[in-house]
Design an enzyme around this catalytic site. Structure first.
Site, PDB file in Angstrom:
ATOM      1  N   GLY A  14       0.837  -1.210   0.000  1.00  0.00           N
ATOM      2  CA  GLY A  14       0.000   0.000   0.000  1.00  0.00           C
ATOM      3  C   GLY A  14       0.867   1.254   0.000  1.00  0.00           C
ATOM      4  NE  ARG A  24      14.429  15.881  -2.043  1.00  0.00           N
ATOM      5  CZ  ARG A  24      14.982  16.316  -0.928  1.00  0.00           C
ATOM      6  NH1 ARG A  24      14.934  15.590   0.177  1.00  0.00           N
ATOM      7  NH2 ARG A  24      15.599  17.490  -0.910  1.00  0.00           N
ATOM      8  CB  VAL A  26      16.935   5.705  -1.388  1.00  0.00           C
ATOM      9  CG1 VAL A  26      17.699   4.602  -2.098  1.00  0.00           C
ATOM     10  CG2 VAL A  26      16.319   5.176  -0.093  1.00  0.00           C
ATOM     11  NE  ARG A  75      -2.303  -4.251  -0.999  1.00  0.00           N
ATOM     12  CZ  ARG A  75      -1.868  -3.664   0.110  1.00  0.00           C
ATOM     13  NH1 ARG A  75      -0.802  -4.116   0.717  1.00  0.00           N
ATOM     14  NH2 ARG A  75      -2.520  -2.626   0.621  1.00  0.00           N
ATOM     15  CG  ASP A 106       4.312  -7.497   7.824  1.00  0.00           C
ATOM     16  OD1 ASP A 106       3.559  -7.080   6.915  1.00  0.00           O
ATOM     17  OD2 ASP A 106       3.922  -8.141   8.810  1.00  0.00           O
ATOM     18  N   GLY A 107       5.048  -7.459   4.357  1.00  0.00           N
ATOM     19  CA  GLY A 107       4.975  -8.303   3.157  1.00  0.00           C
ATOM     20  C   GLY A 107       6.168  -8.001   2.238  1.00  0.00           C
ATOM     21  CB  THR A 129       2.638   0.457   6.143  1.00  0.00           C
ATOM     22  OG1 THR A 129       1.268   0.265   6.557  1.00  0.00           O
ATOM     23  CG2 THR A 129       3.516   0.063   7.314  1.00  0.00           C
ATOM     24  CB  ILE A 130      -1.167   4.665   6.544  1.00  0.00           C
ATOM     25  CG1 ILE A 130      -2.188   3.568   6.230  1.00  0.00           C
ATOM     26  CG2 ILE A 130      -0.816   5.485   5.312  1.00  0.00           C
ATOM     27  CD1 ILE A 130      -3.593   4.109   5.985  1.00  0.00           C
ATOM     28  CG  ASP A 131      -2.005  -0.415   8.282  1.00  0.00           C
ATOM     29  OD1 ASP A 131      -2.801   0.513   8.064  1.00  0.00           O
ATOM     30  OD2 ASP A 131      -2.044  -1.504   7.694  1.00  0.00           O
ATOM     31  CG  ASP A 133       1.040  -2.951  10.711  1.00  0.00           C
ATOM     32  OD1 ASP A 133       1.865  -2.320  10.033  1.00  0.00           O
ATOM     33  OD2 ASP A 133       0.243  -3.767  10.225  1.00  0.00           O
ATOM     34  NE  ARG A 175      -4.661  -5.902   5.393  1.00  0.00           N
ATOM     35  CZ  ARG A 175      -4.104  -5.682   4.230  1.00  0.00           C
ATOM     36  NH1 ARG A 175      -4.773  -5.927   3.134  1.00  0.00           N
ATOM     37  NH2 ARG A 175      -2.879  -5.215   4.126  1.00  0.00           N
ATOM     38  CE  LYS A 217     -20.029  12.360  26.644  1.00  0.00           C
ATOM     39  NZ  LYS A 217     -18.722  11.992  26.118  1.00  0.00           N
ATOM     40  CD  GLU A 226      -9.101  -1.923   6.822  1.00  0.00           C
ATOM     41  OE1 GLU A 226      -7.935  -1.633   6.588  1.00  0.00           O
ATOM     42  OE2 GLU A 226      -9.940  -2.133   5.939  1.00  0.00           O
ATOM     43  NE  ARG A 250     -27.821  10.448   8.491  1.00  0.00           N
ATOM     44  CZ  ARG A 250     -29.021  10.374   9.055  1.00  0.00           C
ATOM     45  NH1 ARG A 250     -29.284   9.405   9.922  1.00  0.00           N
ATOM     46  NH2 ARG A 250     -29.960  11.257   8.756  1.00  0.00           N
TER      47      ARG A 250
HETATM   48  O1  F6P Z   1      -1.637  -1.727   4.738  1.00  0.00           O
HETATM   49  C1  F6P Z   1      -2.168  -0.476   4.513  1.00  0.00           C
HETATM   50  C2  F6P Z   1      -3.640  -0.556   4.242  1.00  0.00           C
HETATM   51  O2  F6P Z   1      -4.062   0.750   3.973  1.00  0.00           O
HETATM   52  C3  F6P Z   1      -4.512  -1.211   5.311  1.00  0.00           C
HETATM   53  O3  F6P Z   1      -4.787  -0.370   6.399  1.00  0.00           O
HETATM   54  C4  F6P Z   1      -5.714  -1.576   4.520  1.00  0.00           C
HETATM   55  O4  F6P Z   1      -6.417  -2.642   5.122  1.00  0.00           O
HETATM   56  C5  F6P Z   1      -5.141  -2.019   3.205  1.00  0.00           C
HETATM   57  O5  F6P Z   1      -3.919  -1.330   3.070  1.00  0.00           O
HETATM   58  C6  F6P Z   1      -6.011  -1.742   2.003  1.00  0.00           C
HETATM   59  O6  F6P Z   1      -5.374  -2.235   0.879  1.00  0.00           O
HETATM   60  P1  F6P Z   1      -5.834  -2.008  -0.626  1.00  0.00           P
HETATM   61  O7  F6P Z   1      -5.485  -0.606  -1.002  1.00  0.00           O
HETATM   62  O8  F6P Z   1      -5.035  -2.989  -1.393  1.00  0.00           O
HETATM   63  O9  F6P Z   1      -7.297  -2.223  -0.656  1.00  0.00           O
END
Ligand code: F6P
Length: 326
Positions: A14, A24, A26, A75, A106-107, A129-131, A133, A175, A217, A226, A250
């Protein structure tokens, strides 16, 4: 010991804001050390298809502020096969490339680890990665930007929530990990936060909403990572809707807008430091390591540790979120 002369850089998995700043760094750091450098397009897919181009300093001009990755990303399933990696190797061998810098999660590092062993080629990884993790680093490139994007979006949704006395179920990315949800939840004062790392949240959520109703509230934000165990934001909302007929519910799924946008100052700074560190690590004959950032210092963590290790959520943060929702 063989000194590397020519390396290639790629972005995989991702996309994350700050990947361009990392490429840049690197490229420029490699050129600074008199190394030739190639950019590989579309990650391991491009490596298998021979999508390589020689990079100059000018090629990475004016990209530090841009989101996404100008090298593009993918990917790749085929790179997981022996044949795929053989194809990839023959392409880099053709160009005389003797080292790789891979930017991703990590992938990406798993792939680089296997490839490095099979073909005896040094690989260094930069966490992107934005996660957030990844084990072994306090921050991954892109997390800070995504977090700020999420906070900005929730702030806007809160305007409507309070104006119309509504309860919003907002789904954010993550994820396998709840770092974005937890930190954004604290930063926006969300009423409840559901993350993959915590079990049994369905019942707790019902009790919690009941408490908020009792406290009069009129609007609430329920933040849902997610990958949490109850379900996506819509499913979570469906599970509580019968119990609270008076709630005006909502649902909002923030989706891929979280991955885009110009990187924050912190992500540009982190990417620049780690890009330079990756080249230094290669020149230092390190291989199969991630360059990470711990306690404000650059660290080197073997791929097998970052891949096998699990980055735990800080339980204190859950407590902070709980305390602040009374
Ligand atoms: O690993 C980053 C991430 O944004 C996860 O948070 C998310 O579940 C996944 O990628 C979504 O992947 P794709 O863009 O392949 O749907």
């Amino acid at each position: 010991m063989h000194r590397i002369k020519k390396l290639a850089v790629l972005t995989s998995g991702g996309d994350a804001p700050g990947m361009n700043a990392a490429v840049r760094a690197v490229v420029r750091s490699a050129l600074y050390h008199d190394l030739e450098v190639y950019g590989i397009e579309r990650g391991y897919e491009g490596m298998m298809n021979g999508e390589l181009k020689k990079m100059t300093s000018i090629d990475v001009r004016n990209i530090i502020q841009r989101g996404g990755t100008f090298l593009r990303s993918a990917r790749s399933k085929d790179f997981r096969t022996v044949e795929g990696r053989q194809k990839a190797y023959s392409n880099i061998e053709k160009h005389g490339i003797d080292a790789l810098v891979v930017i991703g999660g990590d992938g990406t590092f798993k792939g680089a680890g296997v490839f490095s062993q099979e073909y005896d080629i040094p690989c260094v990884g930069i966490p992107g990665t934005i996660d957030n993790d990844m084990y072994g680093t306090d921050f991954t490139i892109g997390f800070d930007t995504a977090l700020n994007t999420v906070v900005e979006s929730i702030d806007k949704i809160k305007d409507t929530a309070s104006s119309h006395d509504r309860t919003f179920f907002i789904e954010v990315m993550g994820r396998d990990a709840g770092f974005i949800a937890l930190q954004a939840g604290i930063a926006t004062g969300a009423e409840a936060i559901l993350i993959p790392e915590v079990q049994g949240q369905e019942e707790k959520l019902k009790d919690f909403i009941a408490k908020q109703v009792e406290l009069n509230k009129t609007s609430q934000i329920i933040l849902v990572a997610e990958g949490n165990n109850v379900g996506g934001a819509q499913e979570v909302a469906n599970k509580v809707v019968d119990k609270f007929e008076n709630l005006k519910i909502r649902v909002n799924v923030l989706g891929h807008m979280q991955r885009g946008g110009s990187p924050t100052a912190f992500d540009r700074y982190l990417a620049s430091r780690l890009g330079v560190a990756a080249i230094e690590a290669l020149l230092d004959n390190q291989r199969s390591v991630m360059v990470g950032y711990k306690n404000h210092e650059v660290v080197h963590v073997p791929f097998n540790k970052t891949i096998k290790g699990h980055r735990n959520i800080n339980k204190e943060l859950l407590e902070v979120a709980n305390i602040l929702t009374i």
